[in-house]
Design a protein around this motif. Sequence first.
Motif, mmCIF file in Angstrom:
data_model
loop_
_atom_site.group_PDB
_atom_site.id
_atom_site.type_symbol
_atom_site.label_atom_id
_atom_site.label_comp_id
_atom_site.label_asym_id
_atom_site.label_seq_id
_atom_site.Cartn_x
_atom_site.Cartn_y
_atom_site.Cartn_z
ATOM 1 N N HIS A 41 0.854 -1.180 0.000
ATOM 2 C CA HIS A 41 0.000 0.000 0.000
ATOM 3 C C HIS A 41 0.895 1.236 0.000
ATOM 4 O O HIS A 41 1.943 1.258 0.650
ATOM 5 C CB HIS A 41 -0.917 0.006 1.222
ATOM 6 C CG HIS A 41 -1.912 -1.116 1.230
ATOM 7 N ND1 HIS A 41 -2.905 -1.242 0.283
ATOM 8 C CD2 HIS A 41 -2.048 -2.165 2.079
ATOM 9 C CE1 HIS A 41 -3.618 -2.322 0.544
ATOM 10 N NE2 HIS A 41 -3.117 -2.896 1.620
ATOM 11 N N LEU A 42 0.489 2.268 -0.727
ATOM 12 C CA LEU A 42 1.246 3.509 -0.799
ATOM 13 C C LEU A 42 0.433 4.660 -0.222
ATOM 14 O O LEU A 42 -0.735 4.830 -0.561
ATOM 15 C CB LEU A 42 1.626 3.830 -2.248
ATOM 16 C CG LEU A 42 2.476 2.793 -2.989
ATOM 17 C CD1 LEU A 42 2.699 3.230 -4.425
ATOM 18 C CD2 LEU A 42 3.803 2.583 -2.290
ATOM 19 N N LYS A 43 1.046 5.422 0.649
ATOM 20 C CA LYS A 43 0.422 6.618 1.216
ATOM 21 C C LYS A 43 1.234 7.812 0.740
ATOM 22 O O LYS A 43 2.390 7.988 1.114
ATOM 23 C CB LYS A 43 0.419 6.547 2.740
ATOM 24 C CG LYS A 43 -0.234 7.758 3.404
ATOM 25 C CD LYS A 43 -0.202 7.623 4.921
ATOM 26 C CE LYS A 43 -0.852 8.830 5.586
ATOM 27 N NZ LYS A 43 -0.796 8.717 7.079
ATOM 28 N N MET A 44 0.622 8.627 -0.115
ATOM 29 C CA MET A 44 1.348 9.705 -0.785
ATOM 30 C C MET A 44 0.948 11.079 -0.250
ATOM 31 O O MET A 44 -0.230 11.407 -0.156
ATOM 32 C CB MET A 44 1.065 9.644 -2.291
ATOM 33 C CG MET A 44 1.826 10.655 -3.121
ATOM 34 S SD MET A 44 3.474 10.089 -3.564
ATOM 35 C CE MET A 44 3.119 8.868 -4.830
ATOM 36 N N HIS A 45 1.956 11.882 0.115
ATOM 37 C CA HIS A 45 1.748 13.289 0.448
ATOM 38 C C HIS A 45 2.305 14.108 -0.715
ATOM 39 O O HIS A 45 3.465 13.927 -1.096
ATOM 40 C CB HIS A 45 2.493 13.692 1.726
ATOM 41 C CG HIS A 45 2.167 12.851 2.920
ATOM 42 N ND1 HIS A 45 1.064 13.088 3.723
ATOM 43 C CD2 HIS A 45 2.800 11.777 3.458
ATOM 44 C CE1 HIS A 45 1.049 12.205 4.715
ATOM 45 N NE2 HIS A 45 2.076 11.389 4.568
ATOM 46 N N VAL A 46 1.515 14.997 -1.286
ATOM 47 C CA VAL A 46 1.972 15.852 -2.375
ATOM 48 C C VAL A 46 1.885 17.300 -1.907
ATOM 49 O O VAL A 46 0.804 17.788 -1.577
ATOM 50 C CB VAL A 46 1.120 15.660 -3.649
ATOM 51 C CG1 VAL A 46 1.635 16.561 -4.772
ATOM 52 C CG2 VAL A 46 1.143 14.194 -4.091
ATOM 53 N N ILE A 47 3.024 17.980 -1.833
ATOM 54 C CA ILE A 47 3.048 19.361 -1.361
ATOM 55 C C ILE A 47 3.831 20.224 -2.340
ATOM 56 O O ILE A 47 4.604 19.727 -3.166
ATOM 57 C CB ILE A 47 3.670 19.478 0.047
ATOM 58 C CG1 ILE A 47 5.134 19.045 0.037
ATOM 59 C CG2 ILE A 47 2.870 18.658 1.067
ATOM 60 C CD1 ILE A 47 5.845 19.254 1.370
ATOM 61 N N SER A 48 3.653 21.541 -2.212
ATOM 62 C CA SER A 48 4.352 22.477 -3.082
ATOM 63 C C SER A 48 5.784 22.687 -2.581
ATOM 64 O O SER A 48 6.120 22.376 -1.435
ATOM 65 C CB SER A 48 3.624 23.827 -3.103
ATOM 66 O OG SER A 48 3.696 24.435 -1.814
#
Length: 218
Positions: free
Chosen positions: A153-160
């Motif tokens: 399972h992948l838990k992705m945080h996408v931030i600037s």
Amino acid sequence: MSSADFLFAPEVQKLLMVAYAAPDQQFSCSELARRSKLDPADAARTLEHLVSSGILKKQKPKADQADADTVSIDRSFLFHDELRNIALKSFAAAEPVRSMLRTKFKDSVLRAFVLGEDKEGTVELLVVHGQLTPDEAAMTAACQKLSKNIHRHLKMHVISHARFNSLTPRDPLASKLAATCALEIIALGDTKAQPPIEKVSLLQSAKKKLATLSRPSA
């Protein structure tokens, strides 16, 4: 073939990628061959070596069961933790994630990190985007496909990029980035993504203009 060469052989990586994704699960040779997409004979031969090395352990079927022997990760193996970390930081997670991001999101992903893995096998990731923001639907679909391929399972945080630069020590993401298990898998310059254009304030602009006007002419 040395022990080190064996551990990083393609067949070993493919089998361990499946096994470490579910360390408490027991697998038959045929199931591991199917999941790792290896020839059954190659899978059987590699499994025997992994069992004899102590990395995997074999379980005999119960008397009332007709199933074949199964294998699973041997947590008592002397270098279990180290090998698990190697797997996470290379063939089991980091390399597939890096490849996916650099292939599908090379114009938007500026930096990326593997933050770690929890007891359930969920890999936590941090993605920093540049001028372009990755399409959320495309990123979700890509992660779901990759998750299925690597059995994690992948838990992705996408931030600037601005948000990344403003992280404080109290921020949960900052503490995870500082952990020893964190690994940068895409660094600045690894992709075609461009950093955001810095906005110059009116005061800064006025100071620059004034400094230019005050310079003596040649």
